[in-house]
Design an enzyme around this catalytic site. Structure first.
Site, PDB file in Angstrom:
ATOM      1  N   GLY A 123     -14.250  -3.714 -10.442  1.00  0.00           N
ATOM      2  CA  GLY A 123     -14.369  -2.204 -10.858  1.00  0.00           C
ATOM      3  C   GLY A 123     -13.412  -1.391 -11.539  1.00  0.00           C
ATOM      4  O   GLY A 123     -13.552  -0.322 -12.063  1.00  0.00           O
ATOM      5  N   GLY A 124     -12.254  -2.106 -11.214  1.00  0.00           N
ATOM      6  CA  GLY A 124     -11.252  -1.317 -11.870  1.00  0.00           C
ATOM      7  C   GLY A 124     -10.374  -0.133 -10.882  1.00  0.00           C
ATOM      8  O   GLY A 124      -9.440   0.182 -11.194  1.00  0.00           O
TER       9      GLY A 124
ATOM     10  N   GLY B   1     -16.006  -0.322  -7.860  1.00  0.00           N
ATOM     11  CA  GLY B   1     -16.781  -1.656  -7.958  1.00  0.00           C
ATOM     12  C   GLY B   1     -16.882  -2.396  -6.339  1.00  0.00           C
ATOM     13  O   GLY B   1     -16.227  -2.317  -5.684  1.00  0.00           O
TER      14      GLY B   1
ATOM     15  N   LEU C  15      -5.894  -2.237   3.225  1.00  0.00           N
ATOM     16  CA  LEU C  15      -5.686  -2.984   1.743  1.00  0.00           C
ATOM     17  C   LEU C  15      -6.410  -2.496   0.731  1.00  0.00           C
ATOM     18  O   LEU C  15      -5.866  -2.780  -0.279  1.00  0.00           O
ATOM     19  CB  LEU C  15      -6.376  -4.366   2.351  1.00  0.00           C
ATOM     20  CG  LEU C  15      -6.536  -5.410   1.230  1.00  0.00           C
ATOM     21  CD1 LEU C  15      -5.111  -5.918   1.150  1.00  0.00           C
ATOM     22  CD2 LEU C  15      -7.430  -6.623   1.409  1.00  0.00           C
TER      23      LEU C  15
ATOM     24  N   TYR D  30      -6.254   0.483  -0.267  1.00  0.00           N
ATOM     25  CA  TYR D  30      -5.298   1.336  -0.817  1.00  0.00           C
ATOM     26  C   TYR D  30      -4.020   0.590  -0.991  1.00  0.00           C
ATOM     27  O   TYR D  30      -2.938   0.770  -0.571  1.00  0.00           O
ATOM     28  CB  TYR D  30      -4.963   2.568   0.241  1.00  0.00           C
ATOM     29  CG  TYR D  30      -6.138   3.551   0.550  1.00  0.00           C
ATOM     30  CD1 TYR D  30      -7.255   3.382  -0.043  1.00  0.00           C
ATOM     31  CD2 TYR D  30      -5.795   4.543   1.634  1.00  0.00           C
ATOM     32  CE1 TYR D  30      -8.368   4.421   0.273  1.00  0.00           C
ATOM     33  CE2 TYR D  30      -6.522   5.429   1.951  1.00  0.00           C
ATOM     34  CZ  TYR D  30      -7.997   5.295   1.350  1.00  0.00           C
ATOM     35  OH  TYR D  30      -8.927   6.297   1.573  1.00  0.00           O
TER      36      TYR D  30
END
Length: 536
Positions: free
Chosen positions: A113-114, A181, A477, A479
């Site tokens: 998702g980026g 995502g 994780l 973040y």
């Protein structure tokens, strides 16, 4: 069959020649050219891979790369670029990518998702290509069984909208930003404003499909409980390529209630209100989630001065008549009134939480364009004891001095306190009152600006040391924060991985290493904060 092959061979030859010329023009690497030929050789006639391949010579390369870069820090001219992007259309494309990357010893970055705070899924210091999952995005909802199969390239907004198409009384506990995502969000834990009621996203996943290092397509039964456990909170990209998750839908009321109430230091007894919030928010009714965000704004009473603003943002799974007595009995200092409350459907509440204008149609959740695109830095912490009042006052003072970083407190308790720390790799359960997100955004380009704002974030993070978890100082994780350590995936991989691994996973880190060593002993699925294999 021979006739079909004779028809396809000229087309395949043209594709090979065209794409090889593109790579020769842009990279000059024999390894990269050989990798491309391998991909095309692995292509199945029924699902040709050539349409999914983008090289820098392709006119669409930049847009494909940049569309899912959501942190502008990693969209600079100096940012390392992949030599190829494969936008997988079929599971066979994923299998081909793994086979060929292993054969040619190339690093593969997996992107869904980026929303990757540190660009780990699309930046590397060594030659690499991106396996982009955004075209694998189907969401199949079965209300009768209260489940859904969700492909890794879908966004949370797409998941929520597809659920709402089938039911007004079902939802799913995941993030409040609709353009996130699924692949990264779910595999890292995934949380949202229903976690006190229903836990994390991973607490509601019942099956998955993954392509392993040997190219096998496995479901939960075939992969075994250890690997399934690892990819539900341990970061899927360390273990394989997750294609899809099967989720349990959760029940929501047909009408939910939201509110957004703001207070500033100069308008109210803010420290008293926040002190009561921290006593109440993790213990209040499980149907109620009250997020607390702090930022610095212009003073309304002192020209040219700054003040601290606190925003109390809530979701209550029920109507306002039920909510108000709960708030008056447990959190009277906020002074919530009926006029502060808005009733709506659960799916509409997602729009409210994302700051869409009132009346925005719910199909806005299908948009993949983020509302804000900026440079950013994020960090995280966990709080286990209420912060003393003098500590709160010190936080306010420093934030006004620094101005840029924001703080967000997400309360725990409820279901989060009931699920064992070992149930999934995500260990931050009982004993935590809330999670902190440190967030700094800026518009200026360049390394100098980035270093300035990142340092401001670190200063606030350092100041919070006495008030957060210790030994280890825990982190979330999803973040991602490279300040916690970077794995160079060399001889010291295990020791480097242990530095950040214990912060993200605590005691669960050792089990993740054991599983990694079993399913990917050669550490093919590697990244800057991946799970390492056991030292030999």
């Amino acid at each position: 069959m021979e006739i079909l092959r004779s028809m396809l061979f000229p087309l395949l030859s043209v594709a090979i020649l065209s794409l090889t010329l593109q790579l020769q023009t842009t990279s000059g690497s024999a390894t990269n050219e050989a990798f491309l030929r391998c991909l095309l050789d692995q292509s199945q006639p029924s699902h040709p891979i050539s349409d999914a391949i983008y090289t820098p010579a392709n006119a669409s390369f930049s847009s494909v790369l940049e569309t899912y870069i959501r942190n502008l820090r990693f969209n600079m001219s100096t940012t390392p670029k992949p030599f190829l992007i494969l936008t997988a259309l079929q599971e066979s494309h994923v299998q081909a990518a793994i086979f060929c990357a292993r054969s040619h010893n190339l690093q593969m970055k997996i992107r869904s998702g980026g929303h990757d705070y540190e660009g780990i899924s699309y930046v590397s210091d060594v030659p690499f290509f991106i396996l982009d999952m955004f075209k694998l995005r189907s969401v199949v909802v079965d209300v009768q069984s209260e489940t859904a199969w969700v492909q890794a390239g879908a966004t949370l907004g797409e998941v929520y909208y597809r659920i709402s198409e089938k039911s007004k009384t079902h939802g799913f506990p995941a993030g409040v930003c609709p353009t996130v995502g699924v692949g990264g969000h779910f595999s890292g834990g995934g949380y949202g404003n229903m976690m006190r009621k229903y836990g994390l996203s991973v607490d509601n996943i019942i099956d998955a499909q993954i392509v392993d290092v040997n190219g096998r397509l496995l479901d939960r039964k075939a992969m075994g409980e250890d690997l399934f456990w690892a990819i539900t909170g341990g970061g899927g990209a360390s273990f394989g390529v997750v294609l899809a998750y099967k989720i349990n839908l959760v029940r929501v009321t047909e009408v939910v209630t939201v509110f957004r109430v703001q207070r500033t230091l100069e308008q109210s007894n803010l420290t008293d209100i926040v002190d009561q919030w921290q006593q109440v928010a993790p213990k209040i009714d499980d149907d109620l989630f009250i997020r607390l965000t702090f930022d610095v704004v212009n003073s309304t009473t002192r020209s040219g001065q700054k003040t601290l603003r606190a925003t109390f943002l809530a979701l209550f799974i029920g109507d306002s008549k039920q909510l108000l007595p709960i708030m008056n009995d447990n959190f009277p200092k906020l002074g919530l009134t009926q006029s502060d409350c808005t009733e709506m459907s659960w799916v509409e509440s997602v729009l409210f939480w994302t700051n869409f204008p009132s009346g925005t149609p719910t199909n806005a959740l299908l948009s993949r364009v983020p509302q804000v695109l900026t440079h950013l830095k994020r960090k995280s912490d966990y709080v286990k004891q209420p912060i003393p009042r003098n500590g709160l006052d010190g936080i306010w003072k420093l934030m006004i001095e620094l101005q840029s970083p924001m703080l967000t407190f997400n309360p725990y308790g409820g279901k989060m306190a009931e699920i064992p720390a070992t149930a999934t790799p995500f260990p931050h359960r009982a004993g935590n009152l809330w999670k902190i997100q440190y967030a700094t955004n800026w518009d200026e380009d360049g390394t100098e600006a980035a270093n300035h704002y990142i340092e401001l974030t670190r200063k606030l993070h350092d100041y919070m040391t006495p008030y957060v978890s210790k030994n280890p100082r825990e982190a979330f994780l999803n973040y991602r924060d490279l300040d916690l350590g970077i794995n160079h995936n060399g001889k010291g991989s295990y020791l480097e991985g242990r530095v950040y691994g214990l912060k993200y996973f605590r005691d669960n880190f050792n089990r993740l290493v054991q599983i990694k060593t079993k399913v990917d002993p050669g550490n093919f699925f590697r990244n800057e904060q991946g799970i390492p294999v056991s030292p030999r």
